[in-house]
Motif scaffolding. Structure first.
Motif, PDB file in Angstrom:
ATOM      1  N   ALA A 105      39.395  30.580  40.744  1.00 20.55           N
ATOM      2  CA  ALA A 105      38.756  31.667  39.992  1.00 20.55           C
ATOM      3  C   ALA A 105      39.365  31.798  38.604  1.00 20.55           C
ATOM      4  CB  ALA A 105      38.894  32.971  40.764  1.00 20.55           C
ATOM      5  N   MET A 106      40.685  31.713  38.522  1.00 21.58           N
ATOM      6  CA  MET A 106      41.361  31.915  37.236  1.00 21.58           C
ATOM      7  C   MET A 106      40.933  30.907  36.186  1.00 21.58           C
ATOM      8  SD  MET A 106      45.273  32.982  38.242  1.00 21.58           S
ATOM      9  CE  MET A 106      45.656  34.640  38.824  1.00 21.58           C
ATOM     10  N   GLN A 107      40.703  29.658  36.591  1.00 25.21           N
ATOM     11  CA  GLN A 107      40.328  28.667  35.581  1.00 25.21           C
ATOM     12  C   GLN A 107      38.972  28.962  34.963  1.00 25.21           C
ATOM     13  OE1 GLN A 107      39.269  24.627  37.035  1.00 25.21           O
ATOM     14  NE2 GLN A 107      39.456  25.473  39.090  1.00 25.21           N
ATOM     15  N   PHE A 108      38.154  29.765  35.641  1.00 26.85           N
ATOM     16  CA  PHE A 108      36.857  30.169  35.085  1.00 26.85           C
ATOM     17  C   PHE A 108      36.946  31.496  34.337  1.00 26.85           C
ATOM     18  CE2 PHE A 108      35.325  27.116  38.214  1.00 26.85           C
ATOM     19  CZ  PHE A 108      34.296  26.504  37.529  1.00 26.85           C
ATOM     20  N   GLY A 109      38.153  32.068  34.249  1.00 23.77           N
ATOM     21  CA  GLY A 109      38.304  33.348  33.570  1.00 23.77           C
ATOM     22  C   GLY A 109      37.754  34.510  34.370  1.00 23.77           C
ATOM     23  N   ILE A 110      37.789  34.396  35.697  1.00 27.09           N
ATOM     24  CA  ILE A 110      37.285  35.458  36.565  1.00 27.09           C
ATOM     25  C   ILE A 110      38.447  36.340  37.010  1.00 27.09           C
ATOM     26  CG2 ILE A 110      36.028  35.973  38.702  1.00 27.09           C
ATOM     27  CD1 ILE A 110      34.458  34.500  36.447  1.00 27.09           C
ATOM     28  N   PRO A 111      38.374  37.659  36.842  1.00 32.17           N
ATOM     29  CA  PRO A 111      39.448  38.544  37.308  1.00 32.17           C
ATOM     30  C   PRO A 111      39.677  38.384  38.810  1.00 32.17           C
ATOM     31  CG  PRO A 111      37.929  39.739  35.889  1.00 32.17           C
ATOM     32  CD  PRO A 111      37.294  38.409  36.169  1.00 32.17           C
ATOM     33  N   VAL A 112      40.943  38.461  39.217  1.00 30.78           N
ATOM     34  CA  VAL A 112      41.319  38.228  40.612  1.00 30.78           C
ATOM     35  C   VAL A 112      42.028  39.445  41.182  1.00 30.78           C
ATOM     36  CG1 VAL A 112      42.784  36.861  42.157  1.00 30.78           C
ATOM     37  CG2 VAL A 112      41.500  35.727  40.325  1.00 30.78           C
ATOM     38  N   ILE A 113      41.556  39.878  42.350  1.00 27.61           N
ATOM     39  CA  ILE A 113      42.258  40.878  43.150  1.00 27.61           C
ATOM     40  C   ILE A 113      42.821  40.144  44.358  1.00 27.61           C
ATOM     41  CG2 ILE A 113      42.024  42.946  44.563  1.00 27.61           C
ATOM     42  CD1 ILE A 113      39.694  43.763  42.786  1.00 27.61           C
ATOM     43  N   THR A 114      44.119  40.255  44.559  1.00 31.14           N
ATOM     44  CA  THR A 114      44.712  39.520  45.666  1.00 31.14           C
ATOM     45  C   THR A 114      45.820  40.317  46.327  1.00 31.14           C
ATOM     46  OG1 THR A 114      45.510  37.320  46.337  1.00 31.14           O
ATOM     47  CG2 THR A 114      46.470  38.263  44.338  1.00 31.14           C
ATOM     48  N   SER A 115      46.385  39.743  47.370  1.00 30.42           N
ATOM     49  CA  SER A 115      47.385  40.399  48.192  1.00 30.42           C
ATOM     50  C   SER A 115      48.755  40.392  47.529  1.00 30.42           C
ATOM     51  CB  SER A 115      47.450  39.676  49.545  1.00 30.42           C
ATOM     52  OG  SER A 115      48.608  40.030  50.257  1.00 30.42           O
ATOM     53  N   PHE A 148      47.140  43.303  42.169  1.00 32.05           N
ATOM     54  CA  PHE A 148      47.674  43.171  43.526  1.00 32.05           C
ATOM     55  C   PHE A 148      47.416  44.425  44.346  1.00 32.05           C
ATOM     56  CE2 PHE A 148      50.259  40.227  41.007  1.00 32.05           C
ATOM     57  CZ  PHE A 148      50.122  39.075  41.768  1.00 32.05           C
ATOM     58  N   VAL A 149      47.101  44.189  45.631  1.00 34.56           N
ATOM     59  CA  VAL A 149      46.845  45.292  46.558  1.00 34.56           C
ATOM     60  C   VAL A 149      47.572  45.036  47.869  1.00 34.56           C
ATOM     61  CG1 VAL A 149      44.575  45.814  45.580  1.00 34.56           C
ATOM     62  CG2 VAL A 149      44.759  44.180  47.483  1.00 34.56           C
ATOM     63  N   ASN A 150      47.809  46.104  48.602  1.00 30.27           N
ATOM     64  CA  ASN A 150      48.293  45.990  49.977  1.00 30.27           C
ATOM     65  C   ASN A 150      47.108  45.548  50.836  1.00 30.27           C
ATOM     66  OD1 ASN A 150      49.013  46.413  52.670  1.00 30.27           O
ATOM     67  ND2 ASN A 150      50.252  48.212  52.202  1.00 30.27           N
ATOM     68  N   PRO A 151      47.156  44.345  51.416  1.00 34.14           N
ATOM     69  CA  PRO A 151      45.973  43.831  52.115  1.00 34.14           C
ATOM     70  C   PRO A 151      45.638  44.577  53.404  1.00 34.14           C
ATOM     71  CG  PRO A 151      47.845  42.390  52.499  1.00 34.14           C
ATOM     72  CD  PRO A 151      48.282  43.399  51.473  1.00 34.14           C
ATOM     73  N   PHE A 152      46.562  45.429  53.882  1.00 28.23           N
ATOM     74  CA  PHE A 152      46.295  46.215  55.084  1.00 28.23           C
ATOM     75  C   PHE A 152      45.594  47.534  54.767  1.00 28.23           C
ATOM     76  CE2 PHE A 152      49.875  43.493  56.335  1.00 28.23           C
ATOM     77  CZ  PHE A 152      49.427  43.005  57.563  1.00 28.23           C
ATOM     78  N   ARG A 153      45.503  47.861  53.471  1.00 25.99           N
ATOM     79  CA  ARG A 153      44.935  49.139  53.051  1.00 25.99           C
ATOM     80  C   ARG A 153      43.536  48.948  52.469  1.00 25.99           C
ATOM     81  NH1 ARG A 153      48.715  53.102  51.590  1.00 25.99           N
ATOM     82  NH2 ARG A 153      46.864  54.316  50.977  1.00 25.99           N
ATOM     83  N   VAL A 154      42.529  49.362  53.216  1.00 25.75           N
ATOM     84  CA  VAL A 154      41.144  49.249  52.759  1.00 25.75           C
ATOM     85  C   VAL A 154      40.930  50.046  51.481  1.00 25.75           C
ATOM     86  CG1 VAL A 154      38.747  49.839  53.325  1.00 25.75           C
ATOM     87  CG2 VAL A 154      40.214  48.750  55.050  1.00 25.75           C
ATOM     88  N   ASP A 155      41.555  51.217  51.398  1.00 29.40           N
ATOM     89  CA  ASP A 155      41.372  52.051  50.208  1.00 29.40           C
ATOM     90  C   ASP A 155      41.940  51.378  48.963  1.00 29.40           C
ATOM     91  OD1 ASP A 155      43.950  52.346  51.303  1.00 29.40           O
ATOM     92  OD2 ASP A 155      44.229  54.319  50.379  1.00 29.40           O
ATOM     93  N   GLU A 156      43.069  50.673  49.097  1.00 30.77           N
ATOM     94  CA  GLU A 156      43.645  49.970  47.944  1.00 30.77           C
ATOM     95  C   GLU A 156      42.757  48.814  47.492  1.00 30.77           C
ATOM     96  OE1 GLU A 156      47.632  48.708  47.582  1.00 30.77           O
ATOM     97  OE2 GLU A 156      48.479  50.504  48.528  1.00 30.77           O
ATOM     98  N   ILE A 157      42.200  48.090  48.447  1.00 31.13           N
ATOM     99  CA  ILE A 157      41.303  46.980  48.093  1.00 31.13           C
ATOM    100  C   ILE A 157      40.079  47.509  47.368  1.00 31.13           C
ATOM    101  CG2 ILE A 157      39.927  45.058  48.986  1.00 31.13           C
ATOM    102  CD1 ILE A 157      41.835  45.006  51.414  1.00 31.13           C
ATOM    103  N   SER A 158      39.505  48.582  47.891  1.00 31.84           N
ATOM    104  CA  SER A 158      38.316  49.173  47.274  1.00 31.84           C
ATOM    105  C   SER A 158      38.620  49.718  45.886  1.00 31.84           C
ATOM    106  CB  SER A 158      37.778  50.291  48.173  1.00 31.84           C
ATOM    107  OG  SER A 158      36.628  50.873  47.616  1.00 31.84           O
ATOM    108  N   GLU A 159      39.758  50.409  45.747  1.00 34.99           N
ATOM    109  CA  GLU A 159      40.138  50.962  44.453  1.00 34.99           C
ATOM    110  C   GLU A 159      40.401  49.848  43.442  1.00 34.99           C
ATOM    111  OE1 GLU A 159      40.927  53.925  41.618  1.00 34.99           O
ATOM    112  OE2 GLU A 159      39.955  53.996  43.590  1.00 34.99           O
TER     113      GLU A 159
END
Length: 378
Positions: free
Chosen positions: A291-301, A316-327
């Motif tokens: 994704a990064m090589q295409f200049g696409i923003p990345v949300i990851t663990s 970066f998000v806590n992958p166990f927290r649905v609210d953090e991923i959504s936010e």
């Protein structure tokens, strides 16, 4: 000419090499029949580069069937068929006779799945990508965990040198096997995707969309991605979710795509609003670089190897927290300054990972352990 006929007629019987002062390097390429996997991406890119920079040493590529990739013909390359699929008992013993007759100086296994019987004095180089079945046993059956542990323990004991794809993987391995000494870290390079082919595909993809890349294994966390997306949809209703690598029935702006080409993958990355990749465990995490090589923003663990790979170029998000991923998805989609910052940092971060640099390090290790190695000036 059909690939299968080409392989059978031209390469089934491998000639013996008699060139003095050259290594004969054997590599198990049966993993290239698993297209669409991280292992396929890793091995095909590594071999592409290795065969370009090393024209002196001799390479014997062990394949199972015509599904594996064909590399451009060159004088120092031959194929040898092994009539056994990975993970089957037959391969565990069949390799012994084949490798013994091949008179190799080095055998490279790009996976922990090392044959049980190997010539006693044959140096073995092994790559281990991750230990997920042992770190997250709840996502694997008892037979899967037992096979992984038994095969991994054998491979670690037999290998002369082990290569990990990240410091995280190396540290995990060292914790499990404290007496290990010869473990190197060699990062993979950027997965090669064709920008020119990323302009049009025949698949009807709804836009705008958030992209997820993975599979249905529990540690890939796709269920929480879907939950987080449903929460996001209450705030941003115009975005769709495309799940790449998973079979399913499309519904409520969620699209599933299982088997796609490299051209189609490039298109999906190039046109995504962002990549969401909150995996619980990754040995490396190639989709982040894709994704990064295409200049696409990345949300990851914020767990496992992913902070090591992404650096300061991801949200970066806590992958166990649905609210953090959504936010995280909401902020990345609505904050233009953040989007531009992640895109710019991602492009720069992806350039740090280079296949030529990786291939040179692999070749140096082959030369260190080969019995008659030709030290190429690279």
């Amino acid at each position: 000419m059909e690939v299968e006929n080409f392989l059978v007629s031209f390469f089934t019987i491998a000639p013996s090499f008699s060139i003095i002062n050259l290594m004969i390097i054997g590599i198990d390429i049966r993993w290239l029949s698993f297209k669409g996997t991280g292992l396929y991406t890793y091995l095909s890119n590594l071999l592409d580069t290795l065969l370009k920079i090393d024209k002196k040493n001799q390479y014997v590529l062990f394949y199972n069937e015509a599904k594996e990739r064909i590399f451009p013909l060159q004088q120092n390359l031959i194929y040898q068929r092994v009539k056994a699929r990975p993970f089957f008992l037959k391969e565990k013993v069949l390799f012994f006779g084949i490798l013994n007759r091949a008179k190799l100086d080095i055998f490279f296994e790009p996976h922990f799945n090392l044959p049980f019987l190997l010539p006693k004095n044959l140096p073995v180089i092994l790559t281990i990508h991750d230990l997920t079945p042992l770190l997250f046993p709840e996502f694997f059956s008892l037979p899967e965990r037992a096979y992984f542990w038994f095969t991994l323990r054998h491979a670690v004991k037999r290998a002369n040198h082990i290569i990990a794809v990240s410091h995280y993987s190396k540290n995990s391995l060292k914790k499990m096997f404290p007496r290990l000494k010869e473990v190197s870290v060699i990062y993979p390079g950027i997965p090669k995707l064709d920008y020119n082919s990323a302009t049009y595909i025949d698949i009807d993809i709804p836009t705008p969309y958030i992209l997820y890349v993975g599979n249905k294994r529990g540690h890939k966390n796709y269920n929480r991605v879907i939950e987080a997306y449903k929460v996001l949809r209450n705030r941003l209703s115009n975005y769709h979710l495309v799940l790449l690598g998973i079979e399913g029935k499309a519904s409520n702006k969620i699209t599933f795509l299982k088997n796609i080409s490299e051209k189609e993958k490039a298109y999906l990355y190039n046109n995504a609003a962002l990549l969401v990749f909150p995996s619980l465990n990754e040995g490396f995490g190639l989709p982040v670089l894709e994704a990064m090589q295409f200049g696409i923003p990345v949300i990851t663990s914020n767990l496992s190897s992913l902070p090591e790979v992404a650096g300061n170029a991801a949200y970066f998000v806590n992958p166990f927290r649905v609210d953090e991923i959504s936010e995280g998805m909401y902020k990345t989609l609505t904050n233009e300054i953040l989007r531009r910052q992640l895109a710019s940092r991602g492009i720069q971060r992806s350039k740090f990972f280079c296949w030529e640099k990786a291939a040179k390090k692999y070749l140096k290790i082959f030369q260190d352990y080969g019995t008659t190695g030709c030290f190429t000036s690279i």
